[in-house]
Design an enzyme around this catalytic site. Structure first.
Site, PDB file in Angstrom:
ATOM      1  N   PHE A 122      18.342 -31.714  24.014  1.00 53.94           N
ATOM      2  CA  PHE A 122      18.782 -32.270  23.036  1.00 53.94           C
ATOM      3  C   PHE A 122      20.256 -32.652  23.244  1.00 53.94           C
ATOM      4  CE2 PHE A 122      20.443 -31.329  18.544  1.00 53.94           C
ATOM      5  CZ  PHE A 122      20.688 -32.683  18.214  1.00 53.94           C
TER       6      PHE A 122
ATOM      7  N   THR B 117      27.594 -21.180  21.622  1.00 51.54           N
ATOM      8  CA  THR B 117      27.140 -21.267  20.271  1.00 51.54           C
ATOM      9  C   THR B 117      28.246 -20.506  19.303  1.00 51.54           C
ATOM     10  OG1 THR B 117      25.398 -20.573  18.628  1.00 51.54           O
ATOM     11  CG2 THR B 117      25.500 -19.323  20.660  1.00 51.54           C
ATOM     12  N   ASP B 118      28.200 -20.512  18.151  1.00 53.19           N
ATOM     13  CA  ASP B 118      28.871 -19.898  17.187  1.00 53.19           C
ATOM     14  C   ASP B 118      28.041 -18.559  16.875  1.00 53.19           C
ATOM     15  OD1 ASP B 118      27.023 -21.033  15.581  1.00 53.19           O
ATOM     16  OD2 ASP B 118      28.219 -21.598  14.081  1.00 53.19           O
ATOM     17  N   GLU B 119      26.938 -18.322  17.110  1.00 54.48           N
ATOM     18  CA  GLU B 119      26.118 -17.360  16.728  1.00 54.48           C
ATOM     19  C   GLU B 119      26.481 -16.039  17.454  1.00 54.48           C
ATOM     20  OE1 GLU B 119      21.797 -17.772  16.540  1.00 54.48           O
ATOM     21  OE2 GLU B 119      22.130 -20.050  16.199  1.00 54.48           O
TER      22      GLU B 119
ATOM     23  N   TYR C 284      18.727 -14.008  21.162  1.00 55.28           N
ATOM     24  CA  TYR C 284      19.268 -15.308  21.765  1.00 55.28           C
ATOM     25  C   TYR C 284      20.804 -15.272  21.739  1.00 55.28           C
ATOM     26  CZ  TYR C 284      21.543 -19.925  21.017  1.00 55.28           C
ATOM     27  OH  TYR C 284      22.236 -20.980  21.171  1.00 55.28           O
TER      28      TYR C 284
ATOM     29  N   ALA D 146      22.851 -12.548  21.873  1.00 55.59           N
ATOM     30  CA  ALA D 146      23.284 -11.554  22.503  1.00 55.59           C
ATOM     31  C   ALA D 146      23.198 -12.148  24.059  1.00 55.59           C
ATOM     32  CB  ALA D 146      22.403 -10.311  22.691  1.00 55.59           C
TER      33      ALA D 146
ATOM     34  N   LYS E 241      23.427 -15.578  24.934  1.00 58.31           N
ATOM     35  CA  LYS E 241      24.737 -16.250  25.084  1.00 58.31           C
ATOM     36  C   LYS E 241      26.103 -15.562  25.136  1.00 58.31           C
ATOM     37  CE  LYS E 241      24.637 -20.214  25.211  1.00 58.31           C
ATOM     38  NZ  LYS E 241      24.491 -21.239  26.548  1.00 58.31           N
TER      39      LYS E 241
END
Length: 346
Positions: free
Chosen positions: A11, A130-132, A155, A157, A159
């Protein structure tokens, strides 16, 4: 400039590929074509003389090294990743393999290539994250580049781990890197398992629109074309070793976002009754972060970037695109896990 872009059939990656070609760059798209990849995403540039495609797994060290030696890129933009939180709950191993080990393999290949080329000053390794990785916010405050990491899903963790690896390769080996962490993306070519496409496609089919918990979780929404522009800017002008938070400055509760999409569909594809009748509250995702919000002051001040698309404008463009591109999304609904409730094994 010749760019090696990993995950360029995904994407966000495909948006970067299309924009990079439009800006006059050469692009080598390295993608192993997992379930979420789609070559139709880059069909508009597939025959361009400045575009090349390599179907390679980033965990395959020999093949990755071959791509570097064969194409001799001036820079790397690393977007290849497993990214769906619900899938990471059900199968965390794939996320550790791709996001952690794959990043390690790519870093090592980039380091060896850069050193063999005489450590050219213009070489860059741009790691997109990512901001996560920052965890969950309360009702107030925003993530900055100095926010401590506090990942809360397999996910995020994975990243966070990849971010740390990139910084370590810069500090230890001198590899010239830049990093960026983005908020939730949306727009054309968004894979049908993510929230906004799920809402659009379920509403069109007259199916229930699932909303986790009470729908109170807040996300900062970034139109994908704005993000692609920012990523290329960070690659070209970002300071080495520096990270940049890229946000849309468009916060919305999930339930409000869903209702906005339903209202657009009422206007563009009216049904016998309002589409929000299909909203159904379901059991929340395990460990669901309450709120994400990015402070983009650094990229705004240092690089002059600000998002150009408001949430209202972007959602309208996105709904219009899905209505006009059924031939793109219809086949993807048959792929494994799409349309199923995932992330419940916890």
């Amino acid at each position: 400039m010749k760019l090696l872009i990993t995950g360029g059939a995904g994407f966000i990656g495909s948006a970067v590929v299309r924009r990079a070609i439009a800006q006059g760059n050469e692009v080598v798209n390295l993608d192993c074509l997992t379930y979420a990849a789609c070559l139709e995403n880059i069909a508009s540039v597939a025959d361009h003389p400045a575009y090349a495609f390599e179907q390679v797994d980033i965990c395959d060290a020999a093949e990755v090294a071959r791509v570097f030696a064969s194409h001799r890129p001036d820079a790397v933009m690393h977007l290849a990743a497993e990214s769906h939180v619900d899938r990471s709950i059900d199968g965390p191993g794939d996320f550790i393999r791709t996001n952690v080990m794959g990043t390690y393999v790519l870093l090592e290949a980039a380091r060896e290539y850069w050193q063999a080329q005489g450590r050219p000053e213009g070489f860059r390794f741009h790691h997109i994250s990512t901001d996560e990785v920052y965890g969950s916010l309360g009702d107030h405050g925003k993530f900055t580049e100095d926010t401590p990491y506090d990942p809360r899903s397999p996910y995020s963790a994975s990243k966070a781990s990849s971010d740390h690896l990139v910084r370590a390769w810069h500090e230890t080996y001198g590899l010239p890197v830049v990093l960026s962490n983005c908020s939730n993306n949306y727009g054309p070519y968004h894979f049908p398992e993510k929230l906004i496409p799920v809402v659009i496609l379920n509403a069109l089919a007259g199916k229930e629109i699932p909303v986790y918990g009470a729908g109170a979780n807040v996300r900062d929404w970034l139109y994908v074309e704005d993000h692609a522009e920012a990523l290329l800017l960070v690659l070209q002008q970002g300071a080495l070793g520096r990270s940049y938070n890229i946000g849309g400055e468009n916060e919305a509760r999930n339930i409000d976002l869903v209702r906005m999409i339903c209202a657009l569909l009422d206007e563009m594809r009216p049904d016998a009754a309002p589409h929000d009748r299909l909203i159904t509250y379901v059991t929340d995702r395990p460990g669901h972060d309450l709120r994400y919000a990015i402070d983009p002051q650094r990229i705004s001040t240092e690089l002059g970037w600000r998002p150009s698309v408001t949430l209202e404008e972007g959602l309208r463009l996105t709904v219009e695109w899905y209505l006009a591109n059924e031939d793109w999304w219809r086949p993807l609904q048959a792929r494994a896990g799409v349309g199923e409730r995932l992330g419940t094994k916890a």
